[in-house]
Structures are given as structure tokens and as C-alpha cells.
Motif scaffolding. Sequence first.
Motif, PDB file in Angstrom:
ATOM      1  N   VAL A 109       0.845  -1.193   0.000  1.00  0.00           N
ATOM      2  CA  VAL A 109       0.000   0.000   0.000  1.00  0.00           C
ATOM      3  C   VAL A 109       0.885   1.249   0.000  1.00  0.00           C
ATOM      4  CG1 VAL A 109      -1.709   1.309   1.320  1.00  0.00           C
ATOM      5  CG2 VAL A 109      -1.877  -1.169   1.169  1.00  0.00           C
ATOM      6  N   THR A 110       1.926   1.230   0.832  1.00  0.00           N
ATOM      7  CA  THR A 110       2.854   2.364   0.870  1.00  0.00           C
ATOM      8  C   THR A 110       3.508   2.548  -0.500  1.00  0.00           C
ATOM      9  OG1 THR A 110       3.357   1.527   3.057  1.00  0.00           O
ATOM     10  CG2 THR A 110       4.665   3.389   2.287  1.00  0.00           C
ATOM     11  N   VAL A 111       3.922   1.448  -1.106  1.00  0.00           N
ATOM     12  CA  VAL A 111       4.565   1.532  -2.429  1.00  0.00           C
ATOM     13  C   VAL A 111       3.617   2.174  -3.430  1.00  0.00           C
ATOM     14  CG1 VAL A 111       5.496   0.175  -4.342  1.00  0.00           C
ATOM     15  CG2 VAL A 111       6.042  -0.447  -1.978  1.00  0.00           C
ATOM     16  N   MET A 112       2.348   1.776  -3.403  1.00  0.00           N
ATOM     17  CA  MET A 112       1.376   2.350  -4.340  1.00  0.00           C
ATOM     18  C   MET A 112       1.219   3.843  -4.085  1.00  0.00           C
ATOM     19  SD  MET A 112      -1.579  -0.478  -4.971  1.00  0.00           S
ATOM     20  CE  MET A 112      -2.075  -0.660  -3.297  1.00  0.00           C
ATOM     21  N   GLY A 113       1.238   4.224  -2.800  1.00  0.00           N
ATOM     22  CA  GLY A 113       1.149   5.638  -2.440  1.00  0.00           C
ATOM     23  C   GLY A 113       2.323   6.419  -3.012  1.00  0.00           C
ATOM     24  N   VAL A 114       3.526   5.890  -2.853  1.00  0.00           N
ATOM     25  CA  VAL A 114       4.723   6.570  -3.355  1.00  0.00           C
ATOM     26  C   VAL A 114       4.646   6.721  -4.870  1.00  0.00           C
ATOM     27  CG1 VAL A 114       7.215   6.353  -3.632  1.00  0.00           C
ATOM     28  CG2 VAL A 114       6.159   5.838  -1.429  1.00  0.00           C
ATOM     29  N   VAL A 115       4.227   5.642  -5.545  1.00  0.00           N
ATOM     30  CA  VAL A 115       4.113   5.703  -7.007  1.00  0.00           C
ATOM     31  C   VAL A 115       3.129   6.796  -7.409  1.00  0.00           C
ATOM     32  CG1 VAL A 115       3.285   4.435  -9.039  1.00  0.00           C
ATOM     33  CG2 VAL A 115       4.771   3.309  -7.376  1.00  0.00           C
ATOM     34  N   LEU A 165      -9.457   7.272 -12.551  1.00  0.00           N
ATOM     35  CA  LEU A 165      -9.596   5.817 -12.535  1.00  0.00           C
ATOM     36  C   LEU A 165      -8.401   5.150 -11.856  1.00  0.00           C
ATOM     37  CD1 LEU A 165     -11.067   4.957 -16.035  1.00  0.00           C
ATOM     38  CD2 LEU A 165     -12.179   4.844 -13.808  1.00  0.00           C
ATOM     39  N   ILE A 166      -7.184   5.612 -12.223  1.00  0.00           N
ATOM     40  CA  ILE A 166      -5.987   4.982 -11.669  1.00  0.00           C
ATOM     41  C   ILE A 166      -5.915   5.180 -10.160  1.00  0.00           C
ATOM     42  CG2 ILE A 166      -3.463   5.051 -11.625  1.00  0.00           C
ATOM     43  CD1 ILE A 166      -3.635   5.780 -14.643  1.00  0.00           C
ATOM     44  N   ILE A 167      -6.095   6.450  -9.736  1.00  0.00           N
ATOM     45  CA  ILE A 167      -6.022   6.732  -8.296  1.00  0.00           C
ATOM     46  C   ILE A 167      -7.124   5.978  -7.561  1.00  0.00           C
ATOM     47  CG2 ILE A 167      -6.086   8.547  -6.536  1.00  0.00           C
ATOM     48  CD1 ILE A 167      -3.804   9.185  -8.182  1.00  0.00           C
ATOM     49  N   GLY A 168      -8.344   5.990  -8.149  1.00  0.00           N
ATOM     50  CA  GLY A 168      -9.462   5.274  -7.536  1.00  0.00           C
ATOM     51  C   GLY A 168      -9.117   3.807  -7.348  1.00  0.00           C
ATOM     52  N   GLY A 169      -8.525   3.204  -8.369  1.00  0.00           N
ATOM     53  CA  GLY A 169      -8.146   1.790  -8.300  1.00  0.00           C
ATOM     54  C   GLY A 169      -7.158   1.550  -7.178  1.00  0.00           C
ATOM     55  N   PHE A 170      -6.132   2.405  -7.122  1.00  0.00           N
ATOM     56  CA  PHE A 170      -5.121   2.279  -6.067  1.00  0.00           C
ATOM     57  C   PHE A 170      -5.765   2.353  -4.684  1.00  0.00           C
ATOM     58  CE2 PHE A 170      -0.705   3.520  -7.951  1.00  0.00           C
ATOM     59  CZ  PHE A 170      -0.821   2.488  -8.847  1.00  0.00           C
ATOM     60  N   ILE A 171      -6.671   3.335  -4.537  1.00  0.00           N
ATOM     61  CA  ILE A 171      -7.276   3.536  -3.211  1.00  0.00           C
ATOM     62  C   ILE A 171      -8.126   2.329  -2.812  1.00  0.00           C
ATOM     63  CG2 ILE A 171      -8.926   4.921  -1.890  1.00  0.00           C
ATOM     64  CD1 ILE A 171      -7.916   7.359  -3.414  1.00  0.00           C
ATOM     65  N   MET A 172      -8.929   1.848  -3.772  1.00  0.00           N
ATOM     66  CA  MET A 172      -9.777   0.686  -3.481  1.00  0.00           C
ATOM     67  C   MET A 172      -8.937  -0.517  -3.092  1.00  0.00           C
ATOM     68  SD  MET A 172     -12.816   1.462  -3.686  1.00  0.00           S
ATOM     69  CE  MET A 172     -14.036   2.477  -4.433  1.00  0.00           C
ATOM     70  N   LEU A 173      -7.889  -0.771  -3.863  1.00  0.00           N
ATOM     71  CA  LEU A 173      -7.032  -1.916  -3.603  1.00  0.00           C
ATOM     72  C   LEU A 173      -6.400  -1.794  -2.216  1.00  0.00           C
ATOM     73  CD1 LEU A 173      -5.962  -4.479  -4.889  1.00  0.00           C
ATOM     74  CD2 LEU A 173      -4.036  -3.183  -5.776  1.00  0.00           C
ATOM     75  N   SER A 174      -5.914  -0.573  -1.921  1.00  0.00           N
ATOM     76  CA  SER A 174      -5.286  -0.360  -0.611  1.00  0.00           C
ATOM     77  C   SER A 174      -6.285  -0.586   0.514  1.00  0.00           C
ATOM     78  CB  SER A 174      -4.752   1.062  -0.504  1.00  0.00           C
ATOM     79  OG  SER A 174      -3.960   1.356  -1.621  1.00  0.00           O
TER      80      SER A 174
END
Length: 316
Positions: A229-235, A268-277
Motif C-alpha cells: 500500500v505504501t509503495v502504491m502511495g509513493v508511485v 480511474l488509476i487513483i481510484g483503483g489504487f485507493i480501493m485496492l489499498s
Amino acid sequence: MKTLSIVLPAYNEEQNIPNTSKVLAEFLDKHGIDYELVFISDGSKDNTYAEIQKAAAANPRIKGAQFSRNFGKEAGIFAGLELTTGDAVVVMDCDLQHPPEAIPLMWEKWKNGAEVVEGIKSDRGKESLGYKLSAGLFYKIMSKLIKIDMNASSDFKLLDRKVVNVLLELPERNTFFRALTFWAGFRTEVVEYEVQERQFGNSKWSLWSLMKYAITNATSFSTLPLQLVTVMGVVSILGSVILAVQTLVRYLMGNSVEGFTTVILIVLIIGGFIMLSLGIIGHYIARIYEEVKGRPKYIISQVTDGVNGNVTGRWK
Ligand code: UDP
Ligand code: MG
């Protein structure tokens, strides 16, 4: 004389109980090993428990218990460990896919000082291609996550009484027996064995139950997914800095980005990241919730005559 306890979790195995108890009893007698067999019927809906009672009545070295419902193989293993009294304990499947021939080898290693003897599959036996691939992938990921090579390992192992006590004192509810013995440490040796054909009936695992097992075990043994989750945040932050600079430069130059395409893609991308996290975090919260409730791992509804009544208080 030292005794060996054998724990055999059984779910709807009415055909296997009489056969397995007979085969094991004869085999261990032949090898001069003093034994006890502990069958745990994991909330079986067929005659498994009746068969266990029959076997226990015929042979005082056999005992068993019935769960109030199906709690899963892990719970069966731990209940079995709880009921054992031997100096060493072997855990094996009751369909004889784990060959009894490996037991004397484990026993010898234990007598020579090993505290854990891991049964390692020399081949995976006859499994469908889909099962092989998914099990292979599962073990690859698990090995990475818990930093232990799990590929050939199995639930077939011998544990010294000391190790059994360590496992029984663990407070957690979501256990992963296969990996816990690696975690516990102790002097470990291995015995290779070939997976045999199942004697009667069918495998009790559905694809769904295997998937659930995989996810539960991965999250109960590792917090790496949380770090993801942290990695996705940094990306996303890096990406947003680049985009912000580009957008500002374009704005100052008087030709700001046209249209909604970029906006839609970013949302869409940010939404996906947030949902996954959220999903990953949610999974850990679920695990914490289960642990905090402190419910027992299993509920025993019946025990055979041989089982000592005073174990009641220790049924976790
Ligand atoms: N088992 C159990 N509870 C369950 C599923 C399976 O106690 O919910 C037992 C089953 O009776 C057997 C062992 O776990 O003794 C291994 O199961 P199975 O042979 O179905 O799995 P496979 O060998 O195909 O991996
Ligand atoms: Mg099996």
C-alpha cells in the motif's frame, strides 16, 4: 518406553478411518513403536465419528474427538495436538497419502536428537494441472512472503513434545501449521516421501477453499501486502508531481491540457489504487477483528472414552 502420538484430522472420511487405523496399527506394531492414534473428526457429516468410536472401542491406543461443526484442517491439527500424550507427535492425513513408511525414519531421527522432522514431498503425486499451477504459485508467493522455502513442505511432520507445547501456547487463532514449525525453529531434519494415491473418497479442498486458505495464510504470516500500500502511495505521489509540473508549465505557457481524457484516466488509476489499498487494509482489520474476539479455534462436541476429561479447560 517412549510413545509416538499420531494426529489424523478427518473430514467425511468414513471409509478411510477403519482402513487407516488398521494399517497404521499393524505397521507400528511391526516396527516396535509404542503408539497412540488421535483422530479428529472435523464436523464430519457422514459416519466418520462413529467409525472413530468403533476403532477406539476395539483398540485402546486409538482415541478421537468430534467437532461441533467443520472448523478446517488447521483446527483439526491443533485439537489433535492438544489431545496427544506421546513424547513425539506425527501429524498426517488420514487418507494415507502420507506414507506410513516414512514414520520409522522420522522416529529414528527424533531418537537421534532431531526435534522437528519435516516431511518433504519428493514429487507432488497425481494432481491436476490447474491444481499444480495454482499450488505452485501459492507456494512461490508464500515462500517469498515468509522467507522460508515452502514448495515441497507439507503438514506431514514429526514434532518433539517441546515443540508441540510451544505451538499449543501460541495465542493466535489464524494459524498456519506448515510454516509455524519453521518459525518455531528447533533442531530440524527432513525425510523425503512420495505422495501416495488417496485410499478412498475425494479431496476435500475446493478451489474456493484453497483460495481462502492461501489469502488467510499469506496475511496471517506477513505484513508485506500492507507495505505494498505504501509503495502504491509513493508511485501515485511521484506520478502526481510529474503531472503537476507538466500541467503548470503548460498553463503558464498558455496552452493548458484539453479535454477530459487525462482527468478520467487519473481518477480511474487513483481510484483503483485507493480501493485496492482499502481492500488490503480491510483484510488485516478482519484478521485483527477475528483475533480480538478471542473465540476458540474449535469446539469439541464429543470425545471417545479414552480421552481424559480434564483436558476440557485447555480446549482453545
Ligand atoms: N481435512 C479436514 N478438514 C477439512 C478438510 C480436510 O480435517 O475441512 C482433512 C482430510 O480429512 C484429510 C486431510 O485433511 O485427512 C487432507 O485433506 P485432503 O486429502 O482432502 O486434501 P489433499 O490431500 O487433496 O490436499
Ligand atoms: Mg489427501
